[in-house]
Design a protein around this motif. Structure first.
Motif, short mmCIF file in Angstrom:
data_model
loop_
_atom_site.label_atom_id
_atom_site.label_comp_id
_atom_site.label_asym_id
_atom_site.label_seq_id
_atom_site.Cartn_x
_atom_site.Cartn_y
_atom_site.Cartn_z
N LEU A 96 -3.91 -3.32 4.61
CA LEU A 96 -2.89 -4.03 3.83
C LEU A 96 -1.67 -4.35 4.70
CD1 LEU A 96 -3.07 -2.06 0.46
CD2 LEU A 96 -3.83 -4.41 0.89
N TYR A 97 -1.30 -3.42 5.57
CA TYR A 97 -0.14 -3.65 6.44
C TYR A 97 -0.40 -4.79 7.41
CZ TYR A 97 3.34 -2.87 10.08
OH TYR A 97 4.35 -3.05 11.01
N ILE A 98 -1.58 -4.79 8.05
CA ILE A 98 -1.90 -5.87 9.00
C ILE A 98 -2.01 -7.21 8.28
CG2 ILE A 98 -3.67 -6.73 10.59
CD1 ILE A 98 -4.23 -3.82 11.36
N SER A 99 -2.63 -7.22 7.08
CA SER A 99 -2.76 -8.47 6.32
C SER A 99 -1.39 -8.99 5.89
CB SER A 99 -3.64 -8.25 5.10
OG SER A 99 -4.97 -7.99 5.48
N LEU A 178 2.72 -0.78 19.13
CA LEU A 178 2.61 -2.14 19.64
C LEU A 178 1.30 -2.81 19.25
CD1 LEU A 178 4.00 -1.70 23.27
CD2 LEU A 178 5.19 -2.59 21.27
N PHE A 179 0.40 -2.08 18.59
CA PHE A 179 -0.92 -2.62 18.27
C PHE A 179 -0.82 -3.82 17.34
CE2 PHE A 179 -4.70 -2.82 15.59
CZ PHE A 179 -5.71 -2.91 16.55
N VAL A 180 -0.11 -3.67 16.22
CA VAL A 180 -0.02 -4.76 15.24
C VAL A 180 0.71 -5.98 15.81
CG1 VAL A 180 0.85 -5.42 12.96
CG2 VAL A 180 -0.19 -3.17 13.30
N PRO A 181 1.85 -5.84 16.50
CA PRO A 181 2.47 -7.02 17.11
C PRO A 181 1.54 -7.76 18.06
CG PRO A 181 4.03 -5.22 17.08
CD PRO A 181 2.72 -4.65 16.64
N ILE A 182 0.73 -7.03 18.85
CA ILE A 182 -0.20 -7.68 19.77
C ILE A 182 -1.26 -8.45 18.99
CG2 ILE A 182 -1.99 -7.27 21.50
CD1 ILE A 182 -0.31 -4.90 22.49
N VAL A 183 -1.76 -7.85 17.90
CA VAL A 183 -2.75 -8.53 17.04
C VAL A 183 -2.18 -9.83 16.48
CG1 VAL A 183 -3.98 -8.36 14.83
CG2 VAL A 183 -4.05 -6.46 16.43
N SER A 251 -9.06 -8.23 7.81
CA SER A 251 -8.05 -8.26 8.87
C SER A 251 -8.59 -8.83 10.17
CB SER A 251 -7.50 -6.85 9.12
OG SER A 251 -6.97 -6.32 7.94
N GLY A 252 -9.85 -9.21 10.19
CA GLY A 252 -10.44 -9.75 11.41
C GLY A 252 -11.18 -8.68 12.18
N PHE A 253 -12.45 -8.47 11.84
CA PHE A 253 -13.21 -7.36 12.42
C PHE A 253 -13.33 -7.48 13.94
CE2 PHE A 253 -17.41 -6.08 14.03
CZ PHE A 253 -17.31 -4.71 13.88
N ILE A 267 -3.77 3.72 13.71
CA ILE A 267 -3.12 2.61 13.00
C ILE A 267 -3.96 1.34 13.03
CG2 ILE A 267 -1.84 1.72 15.01
CD1 ILE A 267 0.53 1.28 13.07
N GLY A 268 -4.91 1.26 13.96
CA GLY A 268 -5.69 0.03 14.09
C GLY A 268 -6.98 0.00 13.32
N ASP A 269 -7.45 1.15 12.86
CA ASP A 269 -8.69 1.21 12.10
C ASP A 269 -8.49 0.58 10.73
OD1 ASP A 269 -11.32 1.82 12.15
OD2 ASP A 269 -11.12 3.94 11.68
N VAL A 270 -9.31 -0.42 10.38
CA VAL A 270 -9.19 -1.13 9.11
C VAL A 270 -10.50 -1.01 8.33
CG1 VAL A 270 -7.44 -2.75 9.93
CG2 VAL A 270 -9.88 -3.30 10.22
#
Length: 319
Positions: A96-99, A178-183, A251-253, A267-270
């Motif tokens: 939900l956070y990444i989306s 920094l994982f989500v900003p890079i994504v 979220s883009g597998f 934090i990156g596992d969706v």
């Protein structure tokens, strides 16, 4: 007058043979169109329609050796595990956070880029820019992430620039924050140009007389964008936003799977990577199917809800 003459003439319906013959004639006449349509139909049938029936294992304790029909039926037990498993809640929160970040930053990016391209007066320069920004869409995620890793590695270009400016080098891929900003940056780079196609088509339908009249009345560029351009493409934006909400748990597998490592996995596992982990690696087929079905149901409910809310505000919805 004879009795036979007084009776109304019986109108016989068209023969079924003639109807079938007419249908076959039409199909044969349009055979080339159906041949072009056939690969798409086969794709949706094989990968979208037939797999739907496999969702029945979400309600079973599926055993590959017994098969779908002989496996034990356990009802909603797998769905109860979704809300009881702390790991599921963690990956759901990450998803939900990444989306949410994608909707906030990625969704508006093609709108902004399309408006900027629309303001370019020189047609040749405009086409060159379009070709450049479209190009990343045709690269696979493997290529995109490989290029990103070259820039982000300790000896990469970005760290070299940071060190030349007097800063310490940064281990980008080992810092979970920094994982989500890079994504998000990767997604904007890859898909923004291609997504502008729809908005450029919507911008092309705007009545240019309105823009000319606004210019004569003294409206500057920002006022024209705010009061004419954005309202004119508001319907397109609304429909695409509703469709995006339908995939809010996607979220883009491929992108995330290729970027995961032990440092950012927390934090990156969706949901998509969780389903892969449970279903493929751990062979927990029933539970992973239940998670995937739950994700689809949530997306369906969100589309219906968003469409209803949009219509209540007087806008045109998706259906």
């Amino acid at each position: 007058m004879p009795k036979e003459a007084m009776e109304p003439l019986e109108v016989k319906p068209a023969s079924r043979v003639n109807i079938h013959r007419s249908l076959r004639t039409k199909l044969w006449h349009e055979r080339y169109l159906f041949i072009l349509l056939l690969p798409g139909l086969i794709y949706f049938l094989a990968f979208k329609i037939i797999p739907i029936f496999g969702n029945v294992i979400a309600f079973q304790d599926y055993n590959p050796f017994k098969g779908i029909w002989a496996s034990d039926f356990i009802g909603l037990d797998n769905f109860k595990r979704i809300f009881e498993d702390s790991e599921v809640l963690r990956v759901l929160r990450n998803t939900l956070y990444i989306s949410f970040m994608q909707i906030v930053f990625v969704f508006p990016a093609p709108i902004i880029l399309a408006i900027m391209l629309n303001e370019v007066a020189h047609e040749k320069i405009k086409r060159i820019i379009q070709s450049i920004v479209y190009l990343p869409h045709f690269f696979s995620w493997v290529v995109i992430i490989s290029i990103a890793m070259i820039f982000l590695e300790p000896e990469g270009l970005i760290n070299q620039v940071l060190q030349s400016l007097g800063f310490n080098w940064v281990s980008f891929m080992s810092k979970s924050e920094l994982f989500v900003p890079i994504v998000i940056v990767e997604l904007i780079w890859k898909e923004t140009g291609w997504s502008t196609i729809i908005f450029l088509a919507a911008l092309a339908s705007i009545n240019h007389e309105l823009l000319e009249a606004a210019t004569i009345d003294g409206a500057n560029r920002w006022k024209r964008i705010r009061h004419i351009i954005l309202p004119s493409i508001g319907g397109t934006i609304t429909i695409l936003l509703i469709m995006r909400l339908g995939s809010v748990l996607d979220s883009g597998f491929e992108q995330i799977f290729l970027m995961l490592n032990p440092f950012n996995k927390e934090i990156g596992d969706v949901l998509d990577t969780f389903v892969y982990e449970k279903g493929i690696k751990q062979s927990d087929f029933s539970f992973s199917t239940a998670v995937g079905l739950f994700k689809g149901i949530v997306g369906f409910v969100l589309v219906l809800g968003a469409n209803k809310i949009v219509k209540k505000f007087g806008h045109e919805g998706l259906f």
